[in-house]
Design a protein around this motif. Structure first.
Motif, mmCIF file in Angstrom:
data_model
loop_
_atom_site.group_PDB
_atom_site.id
_atom_site.type_symbol
_atom_site.label_atom_id
_atom_site.label_comp_id
_atom_site.label_asym_id
_atom_site.label_seq_id
_atom_site.Cartn_x
_atom_site.Cartn_y
_atom_site.Cartn_z
ATOM 1 N N ASP A 9 0.595 -1.439 0.115
ATOM 2 C CA ASP A 9 -0.029 0.099 0.500
ATOM 3 C C ASP A 9 0.389 1.257 -0.580
ATOM 4 O OD1 ASP A 9 -2.562 -1.678 0.218
ATOM 5 O OD2 ASP A 9 -2.269 -1.511 2.520
ATOM 6 N N GLN A 10 2.046 1.025 0.167
ATOM 7 C CA GLN A 10 3.286 2.423 0.223
ATOM 8 C C GLN A 10 3.021 2.852 -1.289
ATOM 9 O OE1 GLN A 10 6.540 -0.122 1.297
ATOM 10 N NE2 GLN A 10 6.626 1.332 3.359
ATOM 11 N N VAL A 11 3.577 4.212 -1.299
ATOM 12 C CA VAL A 11 3.654 4.797 -2.681
ATOM 13 C C VAL A 11 4.618 5.870 -2.528
ATOM 14 C CG1 VAL A 11 2.993 6.743 -4.359
ATOM 15 C CG2 VAL A 11 1.378 4.890 -2.728
ATOM 16 N N LEU A 12 5.146 5.262 -3.723
ATOM 17 C CA LEU A 12 6.981 6.486 -3.735
ATOM 18 C C LEU A 12 6.782 6.883 -5.636
ATOM 19 C CD1 LEU A 12 9.695 6.011 -3.608
ATOM 20 C CD2 LEU A 12 10.653 4.388 -5.235
ATOM 21 N N ILE A 13 6.956 8.394 -3.971
ATOM 22 C CA ILE A 13 6.998 9.631 -6.061
ATOM 23 C C ILE A 13 7.872 9.536 -6.309
ATOM 24 C CG2 ILE A 13 6.055 11.695 -6.016
ATOM 25 C CD1 ILE A 13 4.329 10.465 -4.489
ATOM 26 N N LEU A 14 7.600 9.137 -7.462
ATOM 27 C CA LEU A 14 8.886 9.434 -8.411
ATOM 28 C C LEU A 14 9.644 11.220 -9.318
ATOM 29 C CD1 LEU A 14 9.156 6.212 -10.301
ATOM 30 C CD2 LEU A 14 10.685 6.920 -8.612
ATOM 31 N N ASN A 15 11.039 11.176 -8.577
ATOM 32 C CA ASN A 15 11.188 12.675 -9.484
ATOM 33 C C ASN A 15 11.699 13.188 -10.540
ATOM 34 O OD1 ASN A 15 12.562 13.036 -7.461
ATOM 35 N ND2 ASN A 15 11.921 14.464 -6.436
ATOM 36 N N GLY A 16 12.910 12.400 -10.855
ATOM 37 C CA GLY A 16 13.661 12.080 -11.112
ATOM 38 C C GLY A 16 15.362 11.778 -11.228
ATOM 39 N N GLU A 17 15.273 12.670 -9.548
ATOM 40 C CA GLU A 17 16.694 13.163 -8.885
ATOM 41 C C GLU A 17 17.133 12.898 -8.004
ATOM 42 O OE1 GLU A 17 14.546 17.068 -8.040
ATOM 43 O OE2 GLU A 17 14.422 17.784 -9.979
ATOM 44 N N ASN A 18 16.341 11.618 -6.521
ATOM 45 C CA ASN A 18 16.660 11.536 -5.735
ATOM 46 C C ASN A 18 16.299 9.489 -5.373
ATOM 47 O OD1 ASN A 18 13.845 11.440 -4.682
ATOM 48 N ND2 ASN A 18 14.486 13.525 -3.707
ATOM 49 N N LEU A 19 16.052 8.755 -6.336
ATOM 50 C CA LEU A 19 15.664 7.418 -6.232
ATOM 51 C C LEU A 19 17.028 6.395 -5.353
ATOM 52 C CD1 LEU A 19 13.178 5.108 -6.849
ATOM 53 C CD2 LEU A 19 14.967 4.486 -9.319
ATOM 54 N N THR A 20 16.699 5.680 -4.677
ATOM 55 C CA THR A 20 17.779 4.930 -3.423
ATOM 56 C C THR A 20 17.751 3.892 -4.282
ATOM 57 O OG1 THR A 20 16.908 4.813 -2.489
ATOM 58 C CG2 THR A 20 17.600 6.486 -1.943
ATOM 59 N N VAL A 21 19.183 3.340 -4.054
ATOM 60 C CA VAL A 21 19.212 1.174 -4.682
ATOM 61 C C VAL A 21 17.870 0.759 -3.541
ATOM 62 C CG1 VAL A 21 20.226 -0.415 -3.442
ATOM 63 C CG2 VAL A 21 21.877 1.382 -5.316
ATOM 64 N N GLU A 22 17.812 0.877 -2.342
ATOM 65 C CA GLU A 22 16.989 0.656 -1.965
ATOM 66 C C GLU A 22 15.336 1.029 -2.269
ATOM 67 O OE1 GLU A 22 20.852 1.132 0.135
ATOM 68 O OE2 GLU A 22 18.859 2.446 -0.231
ATOM 69 N N GLU A 23 15.243 2.178 -2.798
ATOM 70 C CA GLU A 23 13.996 2.487 -3.056
ATOM 71 C C GLU A 23 13.562 1.117 -4.547
ATOM 72 O OE1 GLU A 23 12.952 7.255 -1.543
ATOM 73 O OE2 GLU A 23 14.401 6.182 -3.674
ATOM 74 N N VAL A 24 14.839 1.453 -5.134
ATOM 75 C CA VAL A 24 14.367 -0.106 -6.365
ATOM 76 C C VAL A 24 14.039 -0.978 -5.906
ATOM 77 C CG1 VAL A 24 15.822 -1.229 -8.140
ATOM 78 C CG2 VAL A 24 16.162 1.427 -8.292
ATOM 79 N N ASP A 25 14.775 -1.433 -4.910
ATOM 80 C CA ASP A 25 14.535 -3.036 -3.967
ATOM 81 C C ASP A 25 12.923 -3.080 -3.148
ATOM 82 O OD1 ASP A 25 16.011 -5.658 -3.161
ATOM 83 O OD2 ASP A 25 15.117 -5.010 -1.998
ATOM 84 N N ARG A 26 12.788 -2.190 -3.149
ATOM 85 C CA ARG A 26 11.372 -2.762 -2.292
ATOM 86 C C ARG A 26 10.065 -1.876 -3.772
ATOM 87 N NH1 ARG A 26 13.521 2.327 0.829
ATOM 88 N NH2 ARG A 26 11.700 3.776 0.374
ATOM 89 N N VAL A 27 10.666 -1.392 -4.228
ATOM 90 C CA VAL A 27 9.193 -1.140 -5.815
ATOM 91 C C VAL A 27 9.319 -3.408 -6.808
ATOM 92 C CG1 VAL A 27 8.292 -0.505 -7.815
ATOM 93 C CG2 VAL A 27 9.398 1.006 -6.097
ATOM 94 N N ALA A 28 10.846 -3.652 -6.816
ATOM 95 C CA ALA A 28 10.755 -4.797 -7.361
ATOM 96 C C ALA A 28 10.541 -5.492 -6.130
ATOM 97 C CB ALA A 28 12.351 -4.700 -7.641
ATOM 98 N N ARG A 29 10.408 -5.943 -5.052
ATOM 99 C CA ARG A 29 10.498 -7.253 -4.247
ATOM 100 C C ARG A 29 9.013 -7.001 -3.947
ATOM 101 N NH1 ARG A 29 16.763 -8.286 -3.590
ATOM 102 N NH2 ARG A 29 17.184 -9.058 -5.771
ATOM 103 N N GLN A 30 8.839 -6.234 -3.280
ATOM 104 C CA GLN A 30 7.191 -5.890 -1.950
ATOM 105 C C GLN A 30 6.601 -5.259 -2.751
ATOM 106 O OE1 GLN A 30 9.218 -3.712 1.654
ATOM 107 N NE2 GLN A 30 11.815 -4.264 1.311
ATOM 108 N N GLY A 31 6.528 -4.281 -3.911
ATOM 109 C CA GLY A 31 4.999 -4.155 -4.941
ATOM 110 C C GLY A 31 4.982 -2.498 -4.754
ATOM 111 N N VAL A 32 5.896 -2.352 -4.226
ATOM 112 C CA VAL A 32 5.704 -0.403 -3.326
ATOM 113 C C VAL A 32 5.005 0.019 -4.931
ATOM 114 C CG1 VAL A 32 6.756 1.314 -3.275
ATOM 115 C CG2 VAL A 32 7.074 -0.307 -1.602
#
Length: 506
Positions: A3-26
């Motif tokens: 149910d989490q939401v990540l706001i993308l702006n092209g400026e501050n994506l982290t390795v941990e956030e990639v992991d959460r979107v890819a593996r936890q379905g954020v």
């Protein structure tokens, strides 16, 4: 999906956030300012095209065909054909986790606003991620100078063609889109090039691999701590002062972590015993594990630059109202960094193997040969040295640099490459092998602890020992160790042992 939401702006994506979107379905959303950048860049592209200015991938072709003009009445056909022509990758296919990381990596770099792509294409990446529509992407075929032959399969899906995974089922993209209520995008000028010309295949998977290595270093530290207890080894190399004198960041980090894991252990209250100095595989562990940590920090710095900057050619420069041919797709800095990381991981593997061998040798451990509970009847870990040394050999060869092995292609225009997807896949395989190598070390460490029966273990190592023994019992009689090895691999890969250690220290 989360149910989490990540706001993308092209400026501050982290390795941990990639992991959460890819593996936890954020789920993700696109920041308004980022969409505005896309719209302004698109307007500039059309403005310059109307003036008759040649634009690579828009009004002229790509690669060796950069001298071929593309007329406006053929924009849709040309971009569709560009996608078809670049679908030349071969299997195996990327996992759904990897595909999600790839989609996210490309979307965030699109949002930098330097491609001139139509906003509807960027929006489709978001829709794929949030609906769980994952294009089938063969993961081999890119030389790493932009992953064009693989990312083109995302282009197929955006057009409503090819195949995807949706709801755990492989199906035609058109069917998945219909089920999700999504309509295909009609490609326009420069859209095809923007979809294929990126290093997102490499960068997305690389982010997941880096996150795994970060956890693996902590796991290696924890297993080493248990091996040290099994050996009845010396803790003097972990002393804060000697590590602070050295000033190596990774070494200091690992020594501190291991001290925490051993807090309360009998090792801290005993005098130095046996030899004054343990073998280097024990004495130098925090330094070598720290080398992996230092390499990780280097690669992380430059990979996160990759994830938050444009790797497009040509580059739309809104500020100066022009489009410039450039080399921003070049990833040599972090590609060779990954090779450095592979070499460091090979050293970590060697250390683990040597520690495991020492635990089976009575002259080092003071315990029985091969950690047998009864040397006359039980052979114990007599033959297990074969698989972990074999896995280490694989790691050694996977760590061989390969970024410089390339041909001159596309009419000898493209005469440099990095083989980045290949480099990243090799490191991922090294990590997987290390789950086995470290798992076998842990089998020995736990057996040695049981045989030694120390007065007390560290607070964290005791929690991990108990968790491990819930899955794999003491080797009292010979049994099929292949089963134990796989169980050890699974429990390490799951992260449950690190979770138990962290909870014990909380």
């Amino acid at each position: 999906m989360s149910d989490q939401v990540l706001i993308l702006n092209g400026e501050n994506l982290t390795v941990e956030e990639v992991d959460r979107v890819a593996r936890q379905g954020v789920k993700i959303e696109i920041a308004l300012e980022a969409m505005n950048r896309l719209e302004k860049a698109r307007e500039l592209v059309f403005e310059l095209a109307d003036k008759g200015i040649p634009i690579y991938g828009f009004t002229v072709g790509v690669g060796w065909n950069k001298d071929k003009e593309v007329f406006d009445e053929y924009f849709e056909e040309y971009n569709r054909n560009l996608i078809y022509a670049h679908c030349v990758a071969v299997g195996p296919e990327a996992s759904e986790e990897d595909v999600r990381a790839i989609l996210l990596a490309r979307l965030n770099t699109l949002l930098v606003g330097r491609t001139g792509i139509q906003p509807a294409v960027a929006y489709m990446y978001k829709e794929f991620l949030n609906h769980g529509i994952h294009p089938v992407i063969p993961e081999r075929g890119s030389v790493g100078q932009a992953d064009i032959s693989c990312l083109s399969h995302i282009g197929l899906a955006i057009m409503g063609e090819g195949e995807v995974f949706y709801g755990g089922e492989r199906m035609d993209t058109s069917k998945a889109m219909e089920m999700a209520g999504i309509k295909p995008v009609v490609l326009g000028p420069k859209d095809g090039l923007a979809i294929v010309s990126s290093s997102a295949l490499s960068a997305g998977k690389a982010a997941l691999v880096l996150n795994d290595i970060k956890e693996l270093i902590d796991m290696a530290n924890l297993i080493y701590a248990m091996s040290l207890e099994g050996l009845d080894g010396n803790v003097t190399p972990l002393d804060p002062i000697v590590n602070e004198i050295r000033k190596m960041p990774g070494q200091i980090y690992c020594a501190e972590s291991i001290r925490k894991y051993l807090k309360g252990s009998y090792l801290n209250s005993k005098d130095i015993t046996k030899s004054l100095q343990d073998p280097l595989s024990y004495r130098d562990a925090c330094a070598v594990h720290g080398s992996v940590r230092d390499a990780l920090e280097y690669v992380r710095k430059y990979l996160e630059l990759q994830l938050n900057t444009s790797d497009d050619n040509p580059c739309v420069v809104i500020e100066e109202r022009k489009i410039i041919s450039c080399q921003n797709f070049e990833v040599t800095t972090w590609a060779v960094g990954f090779e450095m990381l592979a070499i460091a991981l090979s050293h970590l593997s060697k250390m683990s193997c040597h520690r495991t061998v020492k635990l089976s040798n009575p002259s080092f451990s003071g315990l029985s040969r091969f950690l047998s509970p009864n040397e006359g009847e039980v052979q114990a870990y007599q033959t297990i040295q074969k698989p972990f040394t074999s896995l280490d050999t694989e790691i050694r060869h996977l760590a061989n640099p390969s970024s410089m092995d390339f041909f001159s292609v596309a009419g000898e225009i493209e005469d440099h490459a990095n083989n980045t997807p290949h480099v990243v896949r090799r490191v991922a395989k090294i990590v997987d092998n290390l789950y086995y190598v470290l798992g076998i070390e842990l089998l020995h460490a736990a057996q040695a602890i049981d045989l030694r029966k120390p007065d007390s273990l560290g607070k964290a190592t005791k929690a991990v020992f108990d968790e491990f023994r819930n899955e794999i019992t003491f080797l009292e009689k010979d049994r099929c160790l292949t089963i134990d090895i796989k169980k050890a691999y699974d429990i390490i890969k799951s992260g449950n042992l690190l979770k138990a250690a962290r909870e014990a220290l909380a």
